[in-house]
Enzyme design. Sequence first.
Site, PDB file in Angstrom:
ATOM      1  N   ASP A  32       0.820  -1.319   0.135  1.00 44.55           N
ATOM      2  CA  ASP A  32      -0.077  -0.013  -0.112  1.00 44.55           C
ATOM      3  C   ASP A  32       0.731   1.126   0.171  1.00 44.55           C
ATOM      4  OD1 ASP A  32      -2.235   1.855   0.540  1.00 44.55           O
ATOM      5  OD2 ASP A  32      -3.229  -0.203   1.295  1.00 44.55           O
ATOM      6  N   ASP A  80      -3.228   4.855  -2.245  1.00 48.77           N
ATOM      7  CA  ASP A  80      -4.286   5.399  -1.445  1.00 48.77           C
ATOM      8  C   ASP A  80      -4.533   6.802  -1.643  1.00 48.77           C
ATOM      9  OD1 ASP A  80      -5.568   4.834   1.293  1.00 48.77           O
ATOM     10  OD2 ASP A  80      -4.362   6.727   1.611  1.00 48.77           O
ATOM     11  N   GLU A 139      -6.563   4.019  -5.753  1.00 48.58           N
ATOM     12  CA  GLU A 139      -7.600   4.312  -5.161  1.00 48.58           C
ATOM     13  C   GLU A 139      -7.996   5.637  -5.071  1.00 48.58           C
ATOM     14  OE1 GLU A 139      -9.616   4.440  -0.671  1.00 48.58           O
ATOM     15  OE2 GLU A 139      -7.901   5.677  -1.498  1.00 48.58           O
ATOM     16  N   HIS A 145     -11.351  -3.074   3.415  1.00 47.34           N
ATOM     17  CA  HIS A 145     -11.053  -2.862   5.036  1.00 47.34           C
ATOM     18  C   HIS A 145     -11.864  -1.366   5.419  1.00 47.34           C
ATOM     19  CE1 HIS A 145      -8.443  -0.347   2.575  1.00 47.34           C
ATOM     20  NE2 HIS A 145      -8.326   0.578   3.794  1.00 47.34           N
ATOM     21  N   ASP A 146     -12.488  -0.764   4.155  1.00 41.62           N
ATOM     22  CA  ASP A 146     -13.375   0.501   4.667  1.00 41.62           C
ATOM     23  C   ASP A 146     -14.798   0.404   4.459  1.00 41.62           C
ATOM     24  OD1 ASP A 146     -11.010   1.845   4.672  1.00 41.62           O
ATOM     25  OD2 ASP A 146     -10.955   2.505   2.576  1.00 41.62           O
TER      26      ASP A 146
END
Length: 570
Positions: free
Chosen positions: A96, A202, A258, A335-336
């Site tokens: 990430d 991210d 993302e 995970h969100d």
Amino acid sequence: MEQFKKRIVYQIWPRSFKDSNEDGIGDLRGILSKLDYIRDLGADTIWLSPIYATGNKDFGYDIDDYYRINPEYGTMEDFDDLLMEVKKRGMELVMDLVANHTSDQHVWFQKALKDRNSPYRDYYIFRKGRTGKKGESLPPNNWLSAFGGSAWQKDENSDEYYLTMFTPNQCDLNWENPKVREGIHDIMRFWLDKGVLGFRMDVINTIAKREGLPPAGKGKKLDFPFEHIVSLPKSHEYIREMHEKVLSNYPHVFTVGEGMVTSMEDLIRYTDPDEKKLNMMFQFDLHLIGCGPLGKFDFRKGYLWSVKEMKEIIFNWQLQVQEGGGWLGNFMSNHDQPRQVSRFGDDGPFRRKSAKALALLNMTLRGTPFLYQGEEIGMTNCPFEKEEWKDFEAINDYKVLQEMMHLPKFAAEKVIQKMTRDHARTPVQWSGKEYAGFSAVEPWIKVNPNYTYINVEDELKKENSLIRFYKEIISLRRQSSALQDGYIIPVNREHPHVISYKRIYNEESLLMVINLSGRNTEISLEEVMTSDWACELGTYEMRSFEPILSLHPYEALVFRKIKSLDKISK
Ligand code: NOJ
Ligand code: CA
């Protein structure tokens, strides 16, 4: 066909995956112990949510040091072992990359804070405050943070504020500064040189901010500055530069962006190969279905949505991205997000059936499929007490919903319980043993009490299990060029409950029929009757093709074209 189109990515959120040393926190050795399990599922790529040194204010997305492993997770030696073991099994690792912000403990920020004249001050976005009517000090503008409240923090040693678009300790970097960009490029090279395949990036579409940081919206109340931070022309430039200076030197590099509220046009511009930026990007419209314009905690639409709307979102993205030459990363949860069976399926009587339907959907759409830890056993949302919440976003938005949106306590709590990220972050349920076999001691976050009957060990033993179905659909995808890179064509687009489409690549043609509702239904497939279809996979049983097909609740099928009837009749 490009390799990134063939990949099947399994996302690990390390804190909750598997604990190896009995401190209640997932870690790298825990991941290592489950590599065979991931390989056996059929995934070939593992994306690790951040494992770097962190203060855990945003559980790893607040990075103190990009060159160190979070000691809770292990050491650099553990990481090197993990990477080696991943590769030994013919898989690859994707890291990430959190490049929009660092934590306030990062050495750049610490230097910036200590000395106003330090060159590091310009690594971040410091601005003078405004003075209010009564002489009070106000933040430089009305920007709202993504997690609620003003996006500005006061630097107590100067009269300046610094920008934090997420938690108050995630400090936005100033990408205008070439030194910042070089710093990020160095981090990327460090990990790529170690042998990781690439990065999930991210909030990569918000790295550029509009010059002058103009007020958001009407400029009065706190407002989220979508128009001043999302996909500005400079973001495109910075990513292009990143490609040129770093990514292009690593021939098989894997990149997935993302981004916040990425528009169709932008997604295409980030992922069209001619643009030389990213391989693929996620879109969140599906995940925001039923939410108001401010995002997942914006309850004003009552979280109401229909399968028809869901279909339209999916087809709209599928077809326009196909048309524009871009590429999507497809996912049902991460995970969100809440757990997918709870959000889009049925976490009651049809849990396994709806999980299979959603898996079949995710694995057969155009784009690279991502799965998230635990979805392969149909993990569900968790019944939390308010006191058990761990996530900053939930805790803060609970206040914001009451203060800014004037919701009474009980209603605010209901909204958070529906959408909190904590649902996705409960420990993976490995067995029916205490603490779900995740750890021998009480984990850092609540274990979903349904681990007694939803867990990997039991699921592996079952006939018709969800895990087995995942293996089948993944294996089908691996052998099918049509699924990996074929065109998508909707079938009976008007049907209110069933999503159906063809995927076509040269001679290979597959037809998917997925009932996304919990009721029996019928669908007319007359428009594809010019071919003969044989059933390839079914979530209830194998079925023969019929022009009017009746479907059980959440029944999902794949048919393969065996011959074209029109050719024969000619
Ligand atoms: C998106 C990540 O997925 C999320 O977990 C994080 O809180 C924000 N970006 C900020 O880094
Ligand atoms: Ca541990």
